[in-house]
Design a protein around this motif. Structure first.
Motif, short mmCIF file in Angstrom:
data_model
loop_
_atom_site.label_atom_id
_atom_site.label_comp_id
_atom_site.label_asym_id
_atom_site.label_seq_id
_atom_site.Cartn_x
_atom_site.Cartn_y
_atom_site.Cartn_z
N SER A 8 0.55 -0.97 -0.48
CA SER A 8 -0.28 0.23 -0.26
C SER A 8 1.12 1.41 0.13
O SER A 8 0.19 2.56 -0.47
CB SER A 8 -0.91 0.26 1.06
OG SER A 8 -1.84 -1.28 1.20
N LEU A 9 1.88 1.25 0.91
CA LEU A 9 3.10 2.71 1.13
C LEU A 9 3.70 2.44 -0.73
O LEU A 9 3.63 3.65 -0.89
CB LEU A 9 3.71 2.30 2.21
CG LEU A 9 3.21 2.66 3.24
CD1 LEU A 9 3.54 2.20 4.63
CD2 LEU A 9 1.61 3.59 3.38
N SER A 10 4.05 1.71 -1.36
CA SER A 10 4.98 1.90 -2.16
C SER A 10 4.01 2.17 -3.72
O SER A 10 4.28 3.34 -4.52
CB SER A 10 5.75 0.41 -3.01
OG SER A 10 5.77 -0.66 -2.26
N ALA A 11 2.36 1.52 -3.21
CA ALA A 11 1.98 2.20 -4.02
C ALA A 11 1.38 3.81 -3.65
O ALA A 11 1.51 4.73 -4.86
CB ALA A 11 0.26 1.70 -4.12
N LEU A 12 0.91 3.89 -2.28
CA LEU A 12 1.52 5.47 -2.61
C LEU A 12 2.46 6.10 -2.97
O LEU A 12 1.53 7.58 -3.92
CB LEU A 12 1.46 6.07 -0.93
CG LEU A 12 1.45 7.03 -0.32
CD1 LEU A 12 -0.27 7.56 -0.72
CD2 LEU A 12 0.96 6.96 1.40
N CYS A 13 3.63 5.60 -3.27
CA CYS A 13 4.90 6.28 -3.64
C CYS A 13 4.67 6.97 -4.53
O CYS A 13 4.89 7.71 -5.18
CB CYS A 13 5.85 5.73 -3.34
SG CYS A 13 6.42 5.48 -1.35
N ASP A 14 3.76 5.85 -5.72
CA ASP A 14 3.27 6.43 -7.23
C ASP A 14 2.39 7.59 -7.06
O ASP A 14 2.45 7.93 -8.39
CB ASP A 14 3.01 4.90 -8.14
CG ASP A 14 2.77 5.12 -8.92
OD1 ASP A 14 4.36 5.22 -9.78
OD2 ASP A 14 2.12 4.59 -10.09
N THR A 15 1.37 7.79 -6.96
CA THR A 15 0.35 8.70 -6.55
C THR A 15 0.48 9.19 -6.04
O THR A 15 -0.09 10.86 -6.34
CB THR A 15 -0.74 7.74 -6.18
OG1 THR A 15 -0.09 7.80 -4.77
CG2 THR A 15 -1.17 6.44 -7.41
N ALA A 69 12.19 9.30 -10.14
CA ALA A 69 12.83 8.41 -10.42
C ALA A 69 13.00 7.43 -9.09
O ALA A 69 12.70 6.29 -8.48
CB ALA A 69 14.52 8.25 -10.69
N PHE A 70 13.30 8.60 -8.12
CA PHE A 70 13.32 7.92 -6.82
C PHE A 70 12.35 7.01 -6.31
O PHE A 70 12.02 5.93 -5.24
CB PHE A 70 13.93 8.98 -5.76
CG PHE A 70 13.96 8.61 -4.25
CD1 PHE A 70 14.71 7.20 -3.50
CD2 PHE A 70 12.99 9.05 -3.44
CE1 PHE A 70 14.68 7.04 -1.89
CE2 PHE A 70 12.70 8.92 -2.31
CZ PHE A 70 13.68 7.77 -1.58
N LYS A 71 10.74 7.99 -6.35
CA LYS A 71 9.65 7.59 -6.33
C LYS A 71 9.39 5.66 -6.58
O LYS A 71 8.14 5.19 -5.90
CB LYS A 71 8.91 8.73 -6.29
CG LYS A 71 8.72 9.69 -5.26
CD LYS A 71 7.49 10.83 -4.80
CE LYS A 71 6.90 11.03 -6.61
NZ LYS A 71 6.29 12.01 -6.45
N GLN A 72 9.33 5.60 -8.17
CA GLN A 72 9.83 4.72 -8.10
C GLN A 72 9.93 3.50 -8.53
O GLN A 72 9.60 2.93 -8.46
CB GLN A 72 9.52 5.24 -10.24
CG GLN A 72 8.84 3.93 -11.57
CD GLN A 72 8.11 3.50 -11.24
OE1 GLN A 72 7.20 4.39 -11.12
NE2 GLN A 72 7.72 2.68 -10.95
N GLN A 73 11.61 3.92 -7.96
CA GLN A 73 11.91 2.81 -7.56
C GLN A 73 11.95 2.50 -6.12
O GLN A 73 11.90 1.50 -6.17
CB GLN A 73 13.98 3.24 -7.66
CG GLN A 73 14.82 2.00 -6.79
CD GLN A 73 15.03 1.28 -8.14
OE1 GLN A 73 15.21 1.59 -9.74
NE2 GLN A 73 15.69 -0.33 -7.17
N LEU A 74 10.94 2.96 -5.61
CA LEU A 74 10.57 3.11 -4.03
C LEU A 74 9.21 2.29 -4.45
O LEU A 74 9.39 0.97 -3.67
CB LEU A 74 10.45 4.23 -3.25
CG LEU A 74 11.51 4.59 -2.46
CD1 LEU A 74 10.32 6.54 -1.85
CD2 LEU A 74 11.99 4.08 -1.09
N GLN A 75 8.25 2.17 -4.94
CA GLN A 75 7.85 1.44 -5.41
C GLN A 75 7.79 0.73 -5.82
O GLN A 75 6.90 -1.50 -5.81
CB GLN A 75 6.73 2.15 -6.31
CG GLN A 75 5.23 1.22 -6.57
CD GLN A 75 4.32 2.21 -7.85
OE1 GLN A 75 4.80 1.91 -8.75
NE2 GLN A 75 3.34 1.20 -8.18
N THR A 76 9.29 0.32 -7.18
CA THR A 76 9.06 -0.81 -7.33
C THR A 76 10.06 -2.05 -6.44
O THR A 76 9.96 -3.41 -6.12
CB THR A 76 10.14 -1.10 -8.52
OG1 THR A 76 9.95 -0.52 -9.30
CG2 THR A 76 10.64 -2.06 -9.17
N ASN A 77 11.11 -1.45 -5.75
CA ASN A 77 11.39 -2.09 -4.49
C ASN A 77 9.88 -2.67 -3.42
O ASN A 77 10.28 -3.87 -2.54
CB ASN A 77 12.29 -1.25 -3.35
CG ASN A 77 13.64 -1.26 -4.96
OD1 ASN A 77 13.71 -2.16 -5.86
ND2 ASN A 77 14.24 0.05 -4.25
#
Length: 191
Positions: A8-15, A69-77
């Motif tokens: 959930s928090l990973s998805a939040l990083c993306d949005t 890119a950092f936020k996208q990497q957080l979601q991926t990780n």
């Protein structure tokens, strides 16, 4: 629950529209608080949220030039971490099943998806055993455990929490899952 929190928090990083690490941490803190308020026992959820926040703090300065890119990497990780956690449950079951022998009585307290997976693996391995489960008041998570074990054919006796001392004497193996695991390896459980 910790895995769901991380996803959930990973998805939040993306949005999120956060443009700085401070804004991102604030959004994640708000999201974590909303998640924790949504359930009555937030111990394991809190563990997942805290783990994700520690991960962000540890990697916050990796590349300050490209924040998106950092936020996208957080979601991926985050999603990768959740996938590996699910795989770890399978590995725990494959290793832990070796401790369960035919005819043994297993004592359980509370509810743990990891422990349930381990016991299901034992059933798949044709190991015959019994289980004693405490009710686990006031949450009654032990009743949930008993129901899940019965659906796969495991004979289960449910005892009042006050009968734990008596029931432990009847068991040869005690298995208790963790609500949360801390960075130093210590665990937290509803016990």
């Amino acid at each position: 629950m910790p895995i769901a929190a991380i996803e959930s928090l990973s998805a939040l990083c993306d949005t999120t529209r956060a443009g700085t690490i401070h804004e991102l941490m604030s959004a994640i803190e708000d999201g974590a608080n909303a998640l924790k308020k949504s359930i009555p026992n937030a111990i394991s959820l809190t563990a997942g949220c805290d783990l994700f926040k520690r991960f962000i703090i540890a990697h916050a300065h990796d590349d300050s030039k490209d924040f998106e890119a950092f936020k996208q990497q957080l979601q991926t990780n985050g999603h990768l971490f959740a996938q590996r956690a699910r795989e770890a449950r399978v590995q725990v079951a494959e290793i832990g099943v070796k401790a369960i022998k035919d005819g043994v009585t297993v004592f359980l307290h509370g509810h743990s998806r990891c422990v349930i997976g381990l016991l299901k693996k034992a059933v798949e391995s044709k190991i015959r055993f019994n289980a004693i489960v405490t009710e686990t008041r006031p949450s009654l998570l032990g009743l949930r455990t008993a129901k899940e074990l019965r659906t796969v054919g495991i004979p289960v006796a449910v005892v009042d929490d006050n009968a734990m001392g008596y029931a432990l004497k009847k068991a040869k193996l005690v298995i208790i899952g963790a609500e949360g695991v801390f960075g130093d390896g210590s665990i937290l459980n509803i016990v």
